[in-house]
Write a protein that holds these residues in place. Structure first.
Motif, PDB file in Angstrom:
ATOM      1  N   GLY A 400      23.344  44.381  43.976  1.00  0.00           N
ATOM      2  CA  GLY A 400      22.310  43.530  44.553  1.00  0.00           C
ATOM      3  C   GLY A 400      22.330  42.150  43.933  1.00  0.00           C
ATOM      4  N   GLU A 402      24.827  40.636  42.541  1.00  0.00           N
ATOM      5  CA  GLU A 402      26.016  39.909  42.985  1.00  0.00           C
ATOM      6  C   GLU A 402      25.822  39.327  44.381  1.00  0.00           C
ATOM      7  OE1 GLU A 402      28.997  42.757  40.586  1.00  0.00           O
ATOM      8  OE2 GLU A 402      29.201  42.633  42.751  1.00  0.00           O
ATOM      9  N   SER A 403      25.252  40.173  45.255  1.00  0.00           N
ATOM     10  CA  SER A 403      25.110  39.696  46.624  1.00  0.00           C
ATOM     11  C   SER A 403      24.103  38.549  46.682  1.00  0.00           C
ATOM     12  CB  SER A 403      24.666  40.833  47.531  1.00  0.00           C
ATOM     13  OG  SER A 403      23.392  41.261  47.119  1.00  0.00           O
ATOM     14  N   VAL A 406      25.961  35.526  45.811  1.00  0.00           N
ATOM     15  CA  VAL A 406      26.809  35.100  46.914  1.00  0.00           C
ATOM     16  C   VAL A 406      25.986  34.361  47.961  1.00  0.00           C
ATOM     17  CG1 VAL A 406      28.241  35.902  48.787  1.00  0.00           C
ATOM     18  CG2 VAL A 406      28.461  36.936  46.546  1.00  0.00           C
ATOM     19  N   VAL A 407      24.813  34.919  48.253  1.00  0.00           N
ATOM     20  CA  VAL A 407      23.997  34.305  49.287  1.00  0.00           C
ATOM     21  C   VAL A 407      23.547  32.910  48.870  1.00  0.00           C
ATOM     22  CG1 VAL A 407      21.817  34.491  50.515  1.00  0.00           C
ATOM     23  CG2 VAL A 407      23.252  36.484  50.229  1.00  0.00           C
ATOM     24  N   VAL A 410      25.477  29.741  49.787  1.00  0.00           N
ATOM     25  CA  VAL A 410      25.577  29.249  51.162  1.00  0.00           C
ATOM     26  C   VAL A 410      24.956  27.874  51.403  1.00  0.00           C
ATOM     27  CG1 VAL A 410      25.186  29.824  53.556  1.00  0.00           C
ATOM     28  CG2 VAL A 410      25.567  31.631  51.888  1.00  0.00           C
TER      29      VAL A 410
ATOM     30  N   GLY C 152      25.840  45.004  50.843  1.00  0.00           N
ATOM     31  CA  GLY C 152      26.002  44.278  49.592  1.00  0.00           C
ATOM     32  C   GLY C 152      25.971  45.166  48.373  1.00  0.00           C
ATOM     33  N   VAL C 153      26.025  46.479  48.549  1.00  0.00           N
ATOM     34  CA  VAL C 153      25.975  47.384  47.409  1.00  0.00           C
ATOM     35  C   VAL C 153      27.237  48.218  47.408  1.00  0.00           C
ATOM     36  CG1 VAL C 153      24.707  49.236  46.311  1.00  0.00           C
ATOM     37  CG2 VAL C 153      23.487  47.493  47.609  1.00  0.00           C
ATOM     38  N   SER C 169      32.443  43.170  44.854  1.00  0.00           N
ATOM     39  CA  SER C 169      31.138  42.834  45.382  1.00  0.00           C
ATOM     40  C   SER C 169      31.034  43.381  46.795  1.00  0.00           C
ATOM     41  CB  SER C 169      30.929  41.317  45.385  1.00  0.00           C
ATOM     42  OG  SER C 169      31.922  40.725  46.168  1.00  0.00           O
ATOM     43  N   GLY C 170      29.840  43.318  47.321  1.00  0.00           N
ATOM     44  CA  GLY C 170      29.601  43.845  48.656  1.00  0.00           C
ATOM     45  C   GLY C 170      30.000  42.858  49.735  1.00  0.00           C
ATOM     46  N   LEU C 172      27.753  41.683  52.217  1.00  0.00           N
ATOM     47  CA  LEU C 172      26.551  41.284  52.953  1.00  0.00           C
ATOM     48  C   LEU C 172      26.766  39.962  53.670  1.00  0.00           C
ATOM     49  CD1 LEU C 172      23.718  41.958  53.691  1.00  0.00           C
ATOM     50  CD2 LEU C 172      22.924  40.795  51.663  1.00  0.00           C
ATOM     51  N   LEU C 173      27.327  38.995  52.954  1.00  0.00           N
ATOM     52  CA  LEU C 173      27.498  37.668  53.557  1.00  0.00           C
ATOM     53  C   LEU C 173      28.463  37.690  54.740  1.00  0.00           C
ATOM     54  CD1 LEU C 173      26.816  34.693  53.488  1.00  0.00           C
ATOM     55  CD2 LEU C 173      28.675  34.364  51.884  1.00  0.00           C
TER      56      LEU C 173
END
Lengths: 411, 130, 234
Positions: A400, A402-403, A406-407, A410, C152-153, C169-170, C172-173
């Motif tokens: 979570g 990490e994501s 990443v988000v 943007v 994302g998991v 990593s997941g 999600l993006l």
């Protein structure tokens, strides 16, 4: 069965598997063919009753119950005609494609806990996807017949089936979401117990979406009032205008096979699968592990349960067919795009929110606790293995973070 | 199958027998992927029908997908070979999704082309030729 | 017949059904892919393409990628269905049924294709670990890790030989980007394929004015075309 052949009879392994596979395939084939015989007879009788007639009365005794067999023999004896301008190969292959698609979908359809051709992790998805292949036979038949009626029928069918797959998929996703698995066996297992555990009665949204599913299922197997592909008052017989004899009967068998299939799918997804309305077996003290014979008996009853539910679904389709008039093509499209799809989407969102709002169920003891459902994500077939339950939250937390990083990149 | 075996020269029988009895590895899948890819490229280059070109593209993407799935499959991994793990499957999923999107747009363009030129022969798309 | 021939060469008990099924699906996939190239009729091409894609889905199932296989069946078949319908629609008139390729082009394409295939096969067989037969007996494949990864998991086991779990990593993006992309494509395709009102007659109407009924057929088909495109692009 393969184990029995290997251990008791002493056959080599590959031969045992081959025999098992053939027996399973023969059983499924018989369900389709035998089902088609019974359903065609039932359709004649029901249509007759609804139209205040008697239907077949003489063939094979009092109720004309051998009528479909007589029809079958007549079809076998008929000449196999092909129009002059037809595309020969496609014309010959089309009925088999239709039938094969209908047959293949049965592979992943469980009839009771262990009675399943191949238990697939993505069972629901597979069945819906393969069911969509059936339309190919119809389109090829319509094109290859070199007839305007056939082409019109095939084009209508293409538009209709591709459109209706969208709401149908959305309806199917709701039980998948509730069960936390795409495995049909798991979904049916989760509805064990009293009738209140059926997903039909899970919450108001599932109740509504069941009827949307019924509508879309009828449309996706081309039954009246959505049978525009073979509208006999406008298109002679639609896509199978030019077919006769055995090939024509393959289309018919595919149609009845698909009807049975979507009904069985409805039973598995919404109506508790092979679980009866009252958990008789559990009340009588029979459960998993009571003994092989008892287990087998329970499963046999479950199989009967599922067949009964699916048959009721098919009978419902027949009732609808002989009651409602056929829609126009634009009305069919309106039903799909303006009504079924938005309703399905809204109900999908509603069912999701319901899970969030009432995780324990509105009336305790009637609904299943949501905790059990969440466990399903991690345990059991198709989920993560039980041994990995502990590390999962950590992995989840790390993933979570990490994501999120990443988000944030943007903007 | 029996016809095939009967038609083959005797020398090919051990080969067939070997294929039938030995487990499948990554290389088998790579061969299938290569054939699909080549057929797709040839199809794209050869067809003058716009729909044929589209089908070539689908074949090429499909061939690439076969490779992704083969590398990600835990069933096919030999001794000591690296694996893509889940990533390969997810990339294959994305490829399928994007192929569908690409087909939709390309078909819309083809339809427009047909409306303007009354043909789907891409050699006739020479309006901008100087 | 087959068994007698085989029995002389190897013990029958050694037949590996996984390999047999693989050979079956692989043969169908490759033969149909070649048939797509060789066929002239658009509808037959689409038919072979569908067979090839379906056989590839079978290969995915054999490789343990059940979810990808089912996706392939559902999406590709939906998409190719649309191709098929358009093929029928756009080539309904006699002059457009077959657009021939010259035989010199065919020979050239065959040669280039053979060269490309040789390169690819060389590359495929070059790496030694890829040629080793499969050894691993693994747990049942699961769709859940794929779903988790798209959210994302990462919940799956790290692949053997990948040391750092930190780089995993997941998705999600990418998942969100693809969603938006599909939406844009949906709108764009519907816009491109919409029925336009024109003052001047189009070339297609002029070409088709000699045959009356075909025009109505095509118009009926085209009115459903935008719905089809949006269905295929889901």
């Amino acid at each position: 069965m393969a184990d029995f052949l290997i251990n008791t009879v002493g056959l080599p392994e590959w031969l045992a598997w081959t025999i098992t596979a053939f027996v399973a395939a023969a059983l499924i084939l018989n369900v389709i063919a035998g089902g088609a015989l019974v359903f065609i007879w039932a359709e004649r009788k029901i249509a007759a009753r609804i139209q205040d007639r008697l239907g077949p009365t003489r063939t094979g005794g009092r109720f004309g119950w051998l009528q479909s067999l007589a029809d079958g023999i007549k079809l076998l004896a008929k000449e196999d005609l092909m129009p002059e301008g037809a595309d020969g190969m496609l014309f010959r292959l089309a009925p088999y494609i239709s039938f094969c698609a209908s047959f293949c979908a049965f592979i992943a359809l469980p009839f009771a806990f262990d009675f399943v051709g191949q238990r697939l992790n993505v069972g629901v998805f597979f069945v819906v996807a393969v069911l969509g292949l059936e339309v190919f036979g119809v389109i090829l038949a319509g094109y290859a017949s070199a007839s305007k009626w056939s082409l019109f029928g095939a084009m209508r069918e293409a538009a209709q089936v591709v459109s209706y797959e969208v709401p149908l998929g959305m309806c199917v996703v709701v039980p998948v979401m509730l069960a936390g698995s795409m495995d049909l066996v798991t979904i049916a297992e989760k509805q064990a117990g009293w009738i209140t555990n059926w997903y039909l009665f899970h919450d108001p949204f599932t109740f509504v979406i069941f009827w949307v599913y019924v509508t879309c299922a009828v449309a996706s197997v081309n039954r009246a009032p959505f049978d525009l592909a073979e509208a006999e008052s406008e298109l002679v017989a639609g896509f199978h205008t030019e077919y006769s004899g055995l090939r024509w009967s393959f289309f018919f068998m595919a149609e009845y096979g698909s009807m049975f299939l979507v009904s069985a799918l409805a039973a598995l997804l919404f109506l508790g699968g092979w679980n009866g309305p009252i958990p008789v077996a559990t009340l009588a003290g029979l459960s998993e592990g009571t003994g092989d014979t008892a287990n087998y008996f329970v499963r046999l009853i479950g199989c009967g349960n599922l067949l009964l539910k699916a048959t009721l679904g098919v009978l419902l389709m027949m009732w609808v067919r002989w009651t409602l008039p056929r829609l126009r093509i634009d009305q069919v499209m309106t039903t799909c795009l303006k009504y079924c799809t938005p309703i399905a989407a809204a109900m999908f969102a509603g069912a999701m929110l319901w899970q969030l709002a009432f995780p324990g169920g509105v009336v305790r003891g009637l609904s299943r606790p949501a905790g059990e459902i969440r466990e399903g994500w991690l345990e059991g077939p198709g989920g993560l293995s039980p041994g990995r339950r502990e590390p999962v939250p950590q992995v989840g937390a790390a993933g979570g973070m990490e994501s999120q990083e990443v988000v944030q990149v943007v903007p | 199958m029996s016809l095939l075996a009967a038609g083959l020269p005797v020398a090919a029988v051990p080969l067939v027998a070997g294929l039938l009895s030995s487990p499948v590895g990554v290389a088998h899948y790579l061969v299938v992927g290569a054939i699909l890819f080549t057929a797709g490229v040839v199809c794209m280059a050869l067809k003058r029908n716009a729909l044929g070109v589209l089908m070539g593209i689908e074949l090429v993407l499909n061939g690439a997908n076969v490779n992704f799935v083969a590398f990600s499959s835990p069933y096919l991994r030999g001794e000591g070979a690296a694996s893509l793990g889940l990533d390969g499957q997810i990339i294959a999923l994305f490829v399928i999704l994007l192929a569908a999107a690409e087909a939709a747009v390309a078909l819309a363009i083809t339809l427009n082309f047909y409306n303007n030129h009354a043909t789907v022969d891409i050699d006739r798309a020479e309006d901008l030729k100087g | 017949m087959m068994t007698t021939v085989l029995a002389s060469v190897m013990p029958v008990a050694a037949i590996n059904w996984h390999s047999v099924l693989f050979l079956l699906f692989a043969a169908v996939a490759c033969a149909c892919a070649v048939a797509v190239v060789l066929a002239e009729n658009v509808v037959r091409m689409a038919f072979y393409l569908v067979l090839s894609l379906a056989a590839t889905a079978g290969l995915f199932f054999l490789a343990g990628a059940e979810f990808v296989g089912a996706m392939q069946l559902m999406i590709y078949v939906g998409g190719t269905l649309v191709l098929l319908v358009f093929g029928v629609m756009l080539t309904a008139q006699a002059p457009f049924v077959a657009i021939k390729t010259s035989s010199s082009d065919r020979v050239l394409a065959g040669m280039v294709g053979a060269a490309l295939l040789a390169v690819l096969l060389q590359a495929a067989f070059r790496v030694e670990p890829w040629r080793r037969p499969a050894t691993a007996a693994v747990a049942a494949p699961a769709a859940t890790p794929i779903g988790m990864a798209l959210l994302g998991v990462r919940a799956d086991e790290p692949a053997a030989g990948v040391p750092a779990a930190a780089v995993r990593s997941g998705y999600l993006l990418p998942f969100e980007i693809v969603s938006i992309h599909l939406l844009v494509v949906l709108v764009g395709a519907a816009y491109l394929a919409r029925a336009k009102r024109r003052r001047t007659p189009r070339a297609i109407d002029v070409a088709a004015s000699s045959v009356g009924p075909v025009v109505t057929a095509r118009q009926a088909a085209r009115s459903s075309a935008s719905a089809l495109v949006s269905g295929g692009g889901r």
